[in-house]
Scaffold this motif. Structure first.
Motif: not given
Length: 396
Positions: A119-122, A132-142, A146-152, A159-163
């Motif tokens: 999702e991050l790379f897509l 940008y709508p697709r970029a934002t949604e894919a980055s949000r899913r990613s 990441a937060l669910e996995l607690q993978d810092r 965080a960087t890609f969504l920003a």
């Protein structure tokens, strides 16, 4: 086996031969392993075309293996590896072609970590292509994964890609908390954030935050952030990381009015890009360097480089900030006395910015259009007097 045993202490120079022997012998599992390692070696030294060939050959070898979970995981990883070769080469649509099947495989396997990277790379590829709508949604899913996995480590990337996706749309209120989060993780030296992401991604995050502060009229921290951006980029020892810091930092210094400082960064980044195979930042570096040269009074060289950067972006289907580059070209044409061309280019910039929803680029195109119009107004009706009659849009 004989080669592997003979050179067990230093097998890397012989990986190509091992991969070839494995393919000839139909040892597909070994072939995939050796080809992937060959691609990794090529990628580390910046030979991205060579790396891509190795990964593609490894993927073909993997097709001979049983479709069991371990094989499917290998295929996902190889397709993600291809992104690391395709992005520097500027082959952005092919990233989606390779990563989308990986995303489906990760969903089938229920592999949340691999799905997050897909999702991050897509999202990244969609951002470069201006979706940008697709970029934002894919980055949000990613990011949610990441937060669910607690993978810092993955969290820093997401965080960087969504920003970056929010920054493209001029949504600074959404982008800045994410960038501050990345910077906080770096400054705390969080042990859960590895060196894989910390210097390279942090370098971009510092520069993006500096850009946002300048645009929003809060310049106090910006200079210090730009210095930190370069320090982190250089720490990773990757020319690509330095290029990113030079590109974003140089553009930010242009926004600050520091043309000399911008040229120092941009010319360094452009030289790195020309020296290696990294293509996807070259369009941005060429255009920004060209605009800086035009602002420095070197209009002929500046216009030539600006036009080259815009043409390169078009050839790679890069729409991310293409409206900004067109607005720069219009301003450079205006300064060179080419007012008819400038008006046409400014109109193109404005139309593209509005179509993509790039508010900062729209503001820049409007500014150039206003400056072109001001020359046609009667005395006393220039930019200052016109501005007093026009309510300021907050986003601008």
């Amino acid at each position: 086996e004989a080669i592997e045993k003979r050179y067990a202490a230093d097998v890397e120079p012989h990986l190509g031969a091992l991969a070839d022997h494995s393919q000839r012998g139909g040892l597909w599992d070994s072939a995939v392993t050796y080809l992937r390692r060959t691609g990794d070696l090529a990628r580390r030294r910046g030979a991205y075309r060579e790396a891509l060939v190795s990964y593609e050959t490894a993927l073909a070898a993997a097709s001979h293996l049983p479709r069991v979970p371990a094989t499917l995981e290998q295929e996902i990883d190889l397709r993600l590896d291809m992104r690391y070769a395709l992005a520097p080469l500027g082959q952005l649509p092919r990233i989606i072609d390779h990563v989308e099947p990986a995303r489906h495989l990760a969903e089938t396997l229920g592999d949340s970590r691999r799905l997050a990277w897909c999702e991050l790379f897509l999202g990244e590829a969609a951002r470069w292509l201006g979706d940008y709508p697709r970029a934002t949604e894919a980055s949000r899913r990613s990011r949610a994964l990441a937060l669910e996995l607690q993978d810092r480590d993955l969290g820093v990337f997401t965080a960087t890609f969504l920003a970056s996706a929010w920054m493209a749309r001029g949504a600074h209120a959404e982008a800045r908390p994410l960038l501050e989060e990345v910077i906080a993780a770096v400054e705390l030296d969080d042990p859960r954030v590895t060196l894989l992401s910390r210097p390279a991604v942090a370098g971009a995050a510092f520069a993006w935050l500096a850009r946002s502060l300048i645009i929003c009229g809060e310049p106090e921290r910006a200079v210090a952030l730009l210095g930190e951006s370069m320090r982190h980029a250089e720490a990773v020892g990757s020319p690509h990381a330095v290029e990113v810091a030079c590109a974003v930092g140089g553009e930010t210094r242009l926004l600050m009015g520091d043309v000399a400082g911008a040229l120092t960064l941009l010319e360094r980044g452009l030289e790195l890009s020309r020296r290696g195979e990294v293509q996807h930042r070259r369009a941005a570096l060429e255009a920004a360097t060209g605009y800086a040269l035009a602002l420095a009074g070197r209009s002929v060289a500046g216009l030539r480089l600006l036009e080259a950067g815009i043409a390169r972006a078009e050839s790679q289907r890069q729409l991310w900030f293409q409206a900004q580059r067109l607005a720069w070209l219009a301003d450079a044409q205006r300064r060179a006395g080419r007012r008819v061309e400038a008006a046409e280019t400014a109109a193109r910039a404005l139309a593209l910015a509005r179509r993509l929803g790039e508010r900062d680029s729209e503001a820049l195109a409007l500014r150039v259009t206003s400056e072109l119009s001001a020359r046609a107004l009667p005395r006393g009706r220039g930019l200052a007097s016109s501005a007093r009659r026009t309510p300021r849009r907050r986003s601008v």
